[in-house]
Write a protein that holds these residues in place. Structure first.
Motif, PDB file in Angstrom:
ATOM      1  N   PRO A  58       0.834  -1.204   0.000  1.00  0.00           N
ATOM      2  CA  PRO A  58       0.000   0.000   0.000  1.00  0.00           C
ATOM      3  C   PRO A  58       0.866   1.250   0.000  1.00  0.00           C
ATOM      4  O   PRO A  58       1.974   1.251   0.527  1.00  0.00           O
ATOM      5  CB  PRO A  58      -0.811  -0.108   1.283  1.00  0.00           C
ATOM      6  CG  PRO A  58      -0.310  -1.259   2.043  1.00  0.00           C
ATOM      7  CD  PRO A  58       0.694  -1.978   1.223  1.00  0.00           C
ATOM      8  N   GLU A  59       0.343   2.295  -0.606  1.00  0.00           N
ATOM      9  CA  GLU A  59       1.073   3.554  -0.648  1.00  0.00           C
ATOM     10  C   GLU A  59       0.126   4.699  -0.308  1.00  0.00           C
ATOM     11  O   GLU A  59      -1.093   4.560  -0.443  1.00  0.00           O
ATOM     12  CB  GLU A  59       1.730   3.756  -2.006  1.00  0.00           C
ATOM     13  CG  GLU A  59       0.805   3.702  -3.187  1.00  0.00           C
ATOM     14  CD  GLU A  59       1.561   3.788  -4.499  1.00  0.00           C
ATOM     15  OE1 GLU A  59       1.298   4.746  -5.240  1.00  0.00           O
ATOM     16  OE2 GLU A  59       2.415   2.920  -4.753  1.00  0.00           O
ATOM     17  N   PRO A  60       0.673   5.830   0.122  1.00  0.00           N
ATOM     18  CA  PRO A  60      -0.182   6.962   0.480  1.00  0.00           C
ATOM     19  C   PRO A  60      -0.835   7.570  -0.766  1.00  0.00           C
ATOM     20  O   PRO A  60      -0.255   7.575  -1.851  1.00  0.00           O
ATOM     21  CB  PRO A  60       0.770   7.958   1.137  1.00  0.00           C
ATOM     22  CG  PRO A  60       2.140   7.469   0.889  1.00  0.00           C
ATOM     23  CD  PRO A  60       2.075   6.067   0.400  1.00  0.00           C
ATOM     24  N   PHE A  61      -2.049   8.077  -0.585  1.00  0.00           N
ATOM     25  CA  PHE A  61      -2.824   8.664  -1.683  1.00  0.00           C
ATOM     26  C   PHE A  61      -3.726   9.723  -1.078  1.00  0.00           C
ATOM     27  O   PHE A  61      -4.289   9.529  -0.006  1.00  0.00           O
ATOM     28  CB  PHE A  61      -3.652   7.570  -2.358  1.00  0.00           C
ATOM     29  CG  PHE A  61      -4.488   8.035  -3.510  1.00  0.00           C
ATOM     30  CD1 PHE A  61      -3.921   8.278  -4.748  1.00  0.00           C
ATOM     31  CD2 PHE A  61      -5.852   8.220  -3.358  1.00  0.00           C
ATOM     32  CE1 PHE A  61      -4.696   8.686  -5.812  1.00  0.00           C
ATOM     33  CE2 PHE A  61      -6.637   8.626  -4.416  1.00  0.00           C
ATOM     34  CZ  PHE A  61      -6.061   8.867  -5.649  1.00  0.00           C
ATOM     35  N   ARG A  62      -3.857  10.851  -1.749  1.00  0.00           N
ATOM     36  CA  ARG A  62      -4.695  11.944  -1.239  1.00  0.00           C
ATOM     37  C   ARG A  62      -5.744  12.294  -2.282  1.00  0.00           C
ATOM     38  O   ARG A  62      -5.418  12.519  -3.444  1.00  0.00           O
ATOM     39  CB  ARG A  62      -3.838  13.155  -0.914  1.00  0.00           C
ATOM     40  CG  ARG A  62      -4.587  14.271  -0.250  1.00  0.00           C
ATOM     41  CD  ARG A  62      -3.595  15.359   0.185  1.00  0.00           C
ATOM     42  NE  ARG A  62      -4.254  16.420   0.892  1.00  0.00           N
ATOM     43  CZ  ARG A  62      -4.440  16.463   2.197  1.00  0.00           C
ATOM     44  NH1 ARG A  62      -4.003  15.474   2.946  1.00  0.00           N
ATOM     45  NH2 ARG A  62      -5.050  17.469   2.757  1.00  0.00           N
ATOM     46  N   LYS A  63      -6.992  12.315  -1.843  1.00  0.00           N
ATOM     47  CA  LYS A  63      -8.084  12.682  -2.744  1.00  0.00           C
ATOM     48  C   LYS A  63      -9.073  13.541  -1.964  1.00  0.00           C
ATOM     49  O   LYS A  63      -9.533  13.138  -0.892  1.00  0.00           O
ATOM     50  CB  LYS A  63      -8.775  11.441  -3.296  1.00  0.00           C
ATOM     51  CG  LYS A  63      -9.870  11.763  -4.287  1.00  0.00           C
ATOM     52  CD  LYS A  63     -10.387  10.524  -4.967  1.00  0.00           C
ATOM     53  CE  LYS A  63     -11.389  10.957  -6.031  1.00  0.00           C
ATOM     54  NZ  LYS A  63     -11.756   9.851  -6.875  1.00  0.00           N
ATOM     55  N   LEU A  64      -9.389  14.703  -2.506  1.00  0.00           N
ATOM     56  CA  LEU A  64     -10.326  15.632  -1.868  1.00  0.00           C
ATOM     57  C   LEU A  64      -9.937  15.925  -0.422  1.00  0.00           C
ATOM     58  O   LEU A  64     -10.762  15.879   0.486  1.00  0.00           O
ATOM     59  CB  LEU A  64     -11.757  15.098  -1.952  1.00  0.00           C
ATOM     60  CG  LEU A  64     -12.291  14.826  -3.357  1.00  0.00           C
ATOM     61  CD1 LEU A  64     -13.648  14.149  -3.285  1.00  0.00           C
ATOM     62  CD2 LEU A  64     -12.360  16.111  -4.160  1.00  0.00           C
ATOM     63  N   ASP A  65      -8.662  16.194  -0.213  1.00  0.00           N
ATOM     64  CA  ASP A  65      -8.116  16.534   1.107  1.00  0.00           C
ATOM     65  C   ASP A  65      -8.235  15.423   2.141  1.00  0.00           C
ATOM     66  O   ASP A  65      -8.203  15.676   3.343  1.00  0.00           O
ATOM     67  CB  ASP A  65      -8.749  17.817   1.655  1.00  0.00           C
ATOM     68  CG  ASP A  65      -8.400  19.035   0.815  1.00  0.00           C
ATOM     69  OD1 ASP A  65      -7.305  19.037   0.212  1.00  0.00           O
ATOM     70  OD2 ASP A  65      -9.212  19.980   0.758  1.00  0.00           O
ATOM     71  N   ILE A  66      -8.409  14.188   1.700  1.00  0.00           N
ATOM     72  CA  ILE A  66      -8.450  13.034   2.606  1.00  0.00           C
ATOM     73  C   ILE A  66      -7.298  12.113   2.256  1.00  0.00           C
ATOM     74  O   ILE A  66      -7.066  11.816   1.087  1.00  0.00           O
ATOM     75  CB  ILE A  66      -9.791  12.278   2.495  1.00  0.00           C
ATOM     76  CG1 ILE A  66     -10.954  13.209   2.847  1.00  0.00           C
ATOM     77  CG2 ILE A  66      -9.796  11.055   3.406  1.00  0.00           C
ATOM     78  CD1 ILE A  66     -12.310  12.615   2.624  1.00  0.00           C
ATOM     79  N   LEU A  98     -11.547   4.047  -5.158  1.00  0.00           N
ATOM     80  CA  LEU A  98     -11.475   5.507  -5.120  1.00  0.00           C
ATOM     81  C   LEU A  98     -11.387   6.090  -6.535  1.00  0.00           C
ATOM     82  O   LEU A  98     -11.871   7.190  -6.775  1.00  0.00           O
ATOM     83  CB  LEU A  98     -10.274   5.957  -4.293  1.00  0.00           C
ATOM     84  CG  LEU A  98     -10.278   5.502  -2.836  1.00  0.00           C
ATOM     85  CD1 LEU A  98      -8.969   5.856  -2.154  1.00  0.00           C
ATOM     86  CD2 LEU A  98     -11.453   6.101  -2.089  1.00  0.00           C
ATOM     87  N   GLU A  99     -10.761   5.350  -7.429  1.00  0.00           N
ATOM     88  CA  GLU A  99     -10.657   5.771  -8.837  1.00  0.00           C
ATOM     89  C   GLU A  99     -10.654   4.545  -9.723  1.00  0.00           C
ATOM     90  O   GLU A  99     -10.039   3.535  -9.401  1.00  0.00           O
ATOM     91  CB  GLU A  99      -9.361   6.557  -9.089  1.00  0.00           C
ATOM     92  CG  GLU A  99      -9.338   7.933  -8.509  1.00  0.00           C
ATOM     93  CD  GLU A  99      -8.089   8.723  -8.900  1.00  0.00           C
ATOM     94  OE1 GLU A  99      -7.224   8.197  -9.647  1.00  0.00           O
ATOM     95  OE2 GLU A  99      -7.973   9.862  -8.448  1.00  0.00           O
ATOM     96  N   LEU A 100     -11.334   4.657 -10.859  1.00  0.00           N
ATOM     97  CA  LEU A 100     -11.302   3.646 -11.906  1.00  0.00           C
ATOM     98  C   LEU A 100     -11.301   4.408 -13.237  1.00  0.00           C
ATOM     99  O   LEU A 100     -12.265   5.096 -13.542  1.00  0.00           O
ATOM    100  CB  LEU A 100     -12.498   2.704 -11.829  1.00  0.00           C
ATOM    101  CG  LEU A 100     -12.571   1.642 -12.926  1.00  0.00           C
ATOM    102  CD1 LEU A 100     -11.426   0.644 -12.799  1.00  0.00           C
ATOM    103  CD2 LEU A 100     -13.908   0.919 -12.873  1.00  0.00           C
TER     104      LEU A 100
END
Length: 103
Positions: A58-66, A98-100
């Protein structure tokens, strides 16, 4: 004799707590294999899956400030006419896509 029993009990308690925390931390994230199987099942409804991959760490990911810990991967699917490629980002703790994106 009482001091030895107290110290032994305390040591056992700390050790058990530490091991329980380690086990909970390891079980909090879904396995990448299970996530890949779930994504493949969802996408195979509209064509045959001919290839897939997922990063195992797993790696860090930021989407919509989360902030999330995520697995990234991809799937190649063949429908009646052509091949389609998808890339996905999935929350490692919940399995939520979260994304596709279709490439």
């Amino acid at each position: 004799m009482k001091w030895k029993s107290l110290l032994l009990g305390t040591a056992i308690g700390f050790t058990a707590g530490y091991l329980a925390k380690q086990a909970m931390d390891q079980n909090s994230a879904l396995s990448p294999e299970k996530i890949l199987i779930t994504i493949k099942k969802a996408l195979q409804k509209d064509g045959k899956i001919i290839g897939s991959w997922i990063l195992m760490t797993p790696e860090p990911f930021r989407k919509l400030d989360i902030d999330y810990q995520v697995y990234k991967g991809g799937i190649t699917r063949k429908n009646d006419v052509q091949q389609e490629q998808f890339e996905f980002v999935v929350d490692a703790n919940t399995g939520t896509v979260l994304e596709l994106t279709k490439k």
